[in-house]
Design a protein around this motif. Structure first.
Motif, mmCIF file in Angstrom:
data_model
loop_
_atom_site.group_PDB
_atom_site.id
_atom_site.type_symbol
_atom_site.label_atom_id
_atom_site.label_comp_id
_atom_site.label_asym_id
_atom_site.label_seq_id
_atom_site.Cartn_x
_atom_site.Cartn_y
_atom_site.Cartn_z
ATOM 1 N N GLY A 115 40.208 55.605 28.283
ATOM 2 C CA GLY A 115 39.653 54.669 27.534
ATOM 3 C C GLY A 115 38.306 54.196 27.583
ATOM 4 N N GLY A 116 37.564 54.874 28.227
ATOM 5 C CA GLY A 116 36.144 54.558 28.837
ATOM 6 C C GLY A 116 35.079 54.942 27.931
ATOM 7 N N GLY A 117 35.216 55.237 26.539
ATOM 8 C CA GLY A 117 34.459 55.500 25.674
ATOM 9 C C GLY A 117 33.746 56.919 25.626
ATOM 10 N N ASP A 118 32.396 56.812 25.782
ATOM 11 C CA ASP A 118 31.586 58.141 26.277
ATOM 12 C C ASP A 118 31.415 58.534 27.859
ATOM 13 O OD1 ASP A 118 29.542 56.143 26.984
ATOM 14 O OD2 ASP A 118 28.149 56.845 25.585
ATOM 15 N N GLY A 119 31.968 57.626 28.639
ATOM 16 C CA GLY A 119 32.098 57.685 30.062
ATOM 17 C C GLY A 119 30.979 57.035 30.782
ATOM 18 N N THR A 120 30.258 56.343 30.261
ATOM 19 C CA THR A 120 28.824 55.507 30.599
ATOM 20 C C THR A 120 29.306 54.832 31.988
ATOM 21 O OG1 THR A 120 27.688 55.266 28.638
ATOM 22 C CG2 THR A 120 27.154 53.663 30.249
ATOM 23 N N HIS A 121 30.399 53.914 32.051
ATOM 24 C CA HIS A 121 30.474 53.148 32.990
ATOM 25 C C HIS A 121 30.967 53.948 34.118
ATOM 26 C CE1 HIS A 121 30.937 49.947 30.021
ATOM 27 N NE2 HIS A 121 30.309 49.542 30.663
ATOM 28 N N SER A 122 31.838 54.961 34.114
ATOM 29 C CA SER A 122 32.230 55.884 35.105
ATOM 30 C C SER A 122 31.187 56.750 35.767
ATOM 31 C CB SER A 122 33.593 56.711 34.731
ATOM 32 O OG SER A 122 33.339 57.426 33.574
ATOM 33 N N VAL A 123 30.398 57.109 34.950
ATOM 34 C CA VAL A 123 29.252 58.007 35.303
ATOM 35 C C VAL A 123 28.380 57.085 36.235
ATOM 36 C CG1 VAL A 123 26.908 59.155 34.726
ATOM 37 C CG2 VAL A 123 29.237 59.705 33.575
ATOM 38 N N ILE A 139 34.888 63.374 37.090
ATOM 39 C CA ILE A 139 35.510 62.118 36.195
ATOM 40 C C ILE A 139 36.230 63.070 35.145
ATOM 41 C CG2 ILE A 139 34.724 60.543 34.628
ATOM 42 C CD1 ILE A 139 32.070 60.362 36.193
ATOM 43 N N GLY A 140 37.566 62.481 35.076
ATOM 44 C CA GLY A 140 38.535 62.798 34.137
ATOM 45 C C GLY A 140 38.444 61.590 32.943
ATOM 46 N N LEU A 141 37.954 61.950 31.884
ATOM 47 C CA LEU A 141 37.636 61.005 30.822
ATOM 48 C C LEU A 141 38.660 61.281 29.609
ATOM 49 C CD1 LEU A 141 35.790 58.823 29.555
ATOM 50 C CD2 LEU A 141 34.218 60.533 28.949
ATOM 51 N N ILE A 142 39.102 60.244 29.189
ATOM 52 C CA ILE A 142 40.184 60.170 28.070
ATOM 53 C C ILE A 142 39.891 59.048 27.219
ATOM 54 C CG2 ILE A 142 42.853 59.994 27.720
ATOM 55 C CD1 ILE A 142 43.286 60.677 30.371
ATOM 56 N N ASP A 143 39.371 59.364 25.843
ATOM 57 C CA ASP A 143 39.360 58.380 24.998
ATOM 58 C C ASP A 143 39.124 58.994 23.644
ATOM 59 O OD1 ASP A 143 38.027 55.390 25.024
ATOM 60 O OD2 ASP A 143 37.328 56.546 23.325
ATOM 61 N N HIS A 144 39.301 58.421 22.551
ATOM 62 C CA HIS A 144 39.467 58.869 21.158
ATOM 63 C C HIS A 144 38.001 59.329 20.778
ATOM 64 C CE1 HIS A 144 43.456 58.387 19.980
ATOM 65 N NE2 HIS A 144 43.503 56.838 20.432
ATOM 66 N N ALA A 154 24.033 67.331 39.157
ATOM 67 C CA ALA A 154 25.051 68.601 39.512
ATOM 68 C C ALA A 154 26.465 68.031 40.109
ATOM 69 C CB ALA A 154 24.371 69.720 39.867
ATOM 70 N N ARG A 155 26.230 66.871 40.915
ATOM 71 C CA ARG A 155 27.165 66.394 41.850
ATOM 72 C C ARG A 155 28.328 65.680 40.928
ATOM 73 N NH1 ARG A 155 23.709 63.160 46.006
ATOM 74 N NH2 ARG A 155 22.879 62.751 44.095
ATOM 75 N N ILE A 156 28.076 65.563 39.861
ATOM 76 C CA ILE A 156 28.845 64.580 38.966
ATOM 77 C C ILE A 156 29.385 65.444 37.886
ATOM 78 C CG2 ILE A 156 29.052 62.744 37.316
ATOM 79 C CD1 ILE A 156 26.976 61.446 38.696
ATOM 80 N N GLU A 157 30.811 65.790 37.653
ATOM 81 C CA GLU A 157 31.438 66.529 36.812
ATOM 82 C C GLU A 157 32.057 65.629 35.742
ATOM 83 O OE1 GLU A 157 34.268 70.416 36.028
ATOM 84 O OE2 GLU A 157 34.085 69.345 38.301
ATOM 85 N N VAL A 158 31.851 65.556 34.528
ATOM 86 C CA VAL A 158 32.826 65.139 33.397
ATOM 87 C C VAL A 158 33.666 65.781 32.782
ATOM 88 C CG1 VAL A 158 32.948 63.450 31.623
ATOM 89 C CG2 VAL A 158 30.933 63.187 33.044
ATOM 90 N N VAL A 159 35.002 65.693 32.814
ATOM 91 C CA VAL A 159 35.989 66.665 32.251
ATOM 92 C C VAL A 159 36.784 65.891 31.180
ATOM 93 C CG1 VAL A 159 37.877 68.230 32.680
ATOM 94 C CG2 VAL A 159 36.069 68.030 34.389
#
Length: 312
Positions: A115-123, A139-144, A154-159
């Motif tokens: 539920g992290g939106g566009d992933g701003t906080h986790s990034v 980062i495994g991101l799940i959101d509508h 490159a050390r951060i991957e958002v999936v």
């Protein structure tokens, strides 16, 4: 007045609602009392569970009702981040999780952002973990919301994942469920899956509204504080989170490591009056702890206890 600056209530018809639910959607107890009205014709009440302390709507919106509600929200809401200076929340999460995570030097870490939106906080949290010695962060991101914040490291991957079933069991160092549990009509199974995603020693973070005491105070002053139903269908404060291990079968051993009124969302430079009011209302909680309710929200950091520690 609204309980949040980013949603507003909608009056639902009988066809947009599920039947009345007698059992608590968290612990399944039928020992519940009506404590406030959300709407009439048809009636929807807030019901407080006497067992686990969760307060939930007596009638939940149908799935298609929520699809329409949030579809309109994302079309009309241009701003994707609802937290002033989101690096504040990221720092708050990392700082409180580090003690459980241990030394980060050279490690590959994983964050599940539910539920992290566009992933701003986790990034932003990932960047801080890298600064503290992590080798990489996935980062495994799940959101509508299907937009994803740009990442230039490159050390951060958002999936993107569409369901928690896609998240490996026991793989996550941090699971974020910030300002999301209150939106899910039947969250018990989801909570269990979020904890199952944690590795032993990993940290779960949740932030939820706790506005019922404020609603009662406002109504005593003849002011209507909007609960923002059906956007919010639960109100989860100190009693619920403090007893979550006792009253919910989460499937893994856990330990609460921080339990407090939630961090203030706004800043003085952007929303002076709202920020001042939030700090003033939360201040007595330093003395009265969970016995004081006029805080607006609650947060918790929970560690998945390693099996050998849980047995001691």
């Amino acid at each position: 007045m609204k309980a949040t600056a980013f949603h507003c209530s909608a009056h639902l018809s009988d066809t947009e609602l599920l039947p009345v639910e007698r059992a608590c959607p968290f612990c399944n107890s039928e020992a519940r009392l009506a404590v406030a009205s959300l709407q009439v014709n048809p009636s929807v009440d807030l019901m407080r569970c006497q067992r686990c302390g969760a307060t939930s709507a007596s009638r939940m919106p149908r799935p298609q009702t929520l699809e329409r509600y949030y579809g309109n929200y994302y079309e009309e809401q241009a701003e994707q981040v609802t937290f002033d200076r989101p690096e504040r929340l990221a720092s708050h999460i990392v700082r409180n999780a580090l003690g459980s995570l241990g030394a980060l030097g050279g490690r590959d870490l994983m964050i599940v952002d539910f539920g992290g939106g566009d992933g701003t906080h986790s990034v932003l949290a990932a960047r801080q973990l890298l600064e503290r010695g992590a080798r990489s962060v996935r980062i495994g991101l799940i959101d509508h919301n299907q937009t994803t914040v740009a990442v230039d490291d490159a050390r951060i991957e958002v999936v993107r994942a569409t369901d928690l079933a896609e998240i490996p069991l026991g793989a996550a160092d941090i699971v974020l469920a910030s300002a999301i549990i209150e939106h899910i009509p039947h969250p018990r199974e989801i909570l269990a899956k979020l904890f199952a995603a944690l590795r032993p020693g990993g940290v779960f973070y949740a932030r939820t509204p706790y506005v019922l005491p404020l609603m009662k105070l406002a109504r005593a002053a003849h002011v209507n504080l909007d609960f923002t139903y059906p956007g919010h269908v639960h109100d989860l404060g100190a009693r619920f989170w403090n007893g979550v291990a006792e009253h919910l079968d989460l499937g893994v051993p856990i330990q609460i490591i921080r339990f407090t009124p939630s961090i203030v969302e706004t800043t003085f430079d952007r929303h002076f009056a709202r920020t001042l009011a939030a700090y003033v209302l939360k201040a007595p909680s330093r003395v009265f702890k969970e016995h004081y309710g006029l805080v607006g929200g609650w947060e918790v950091f929970i560690r998945r206890t390693p099996a050998e520690a849980a047995g001691n």
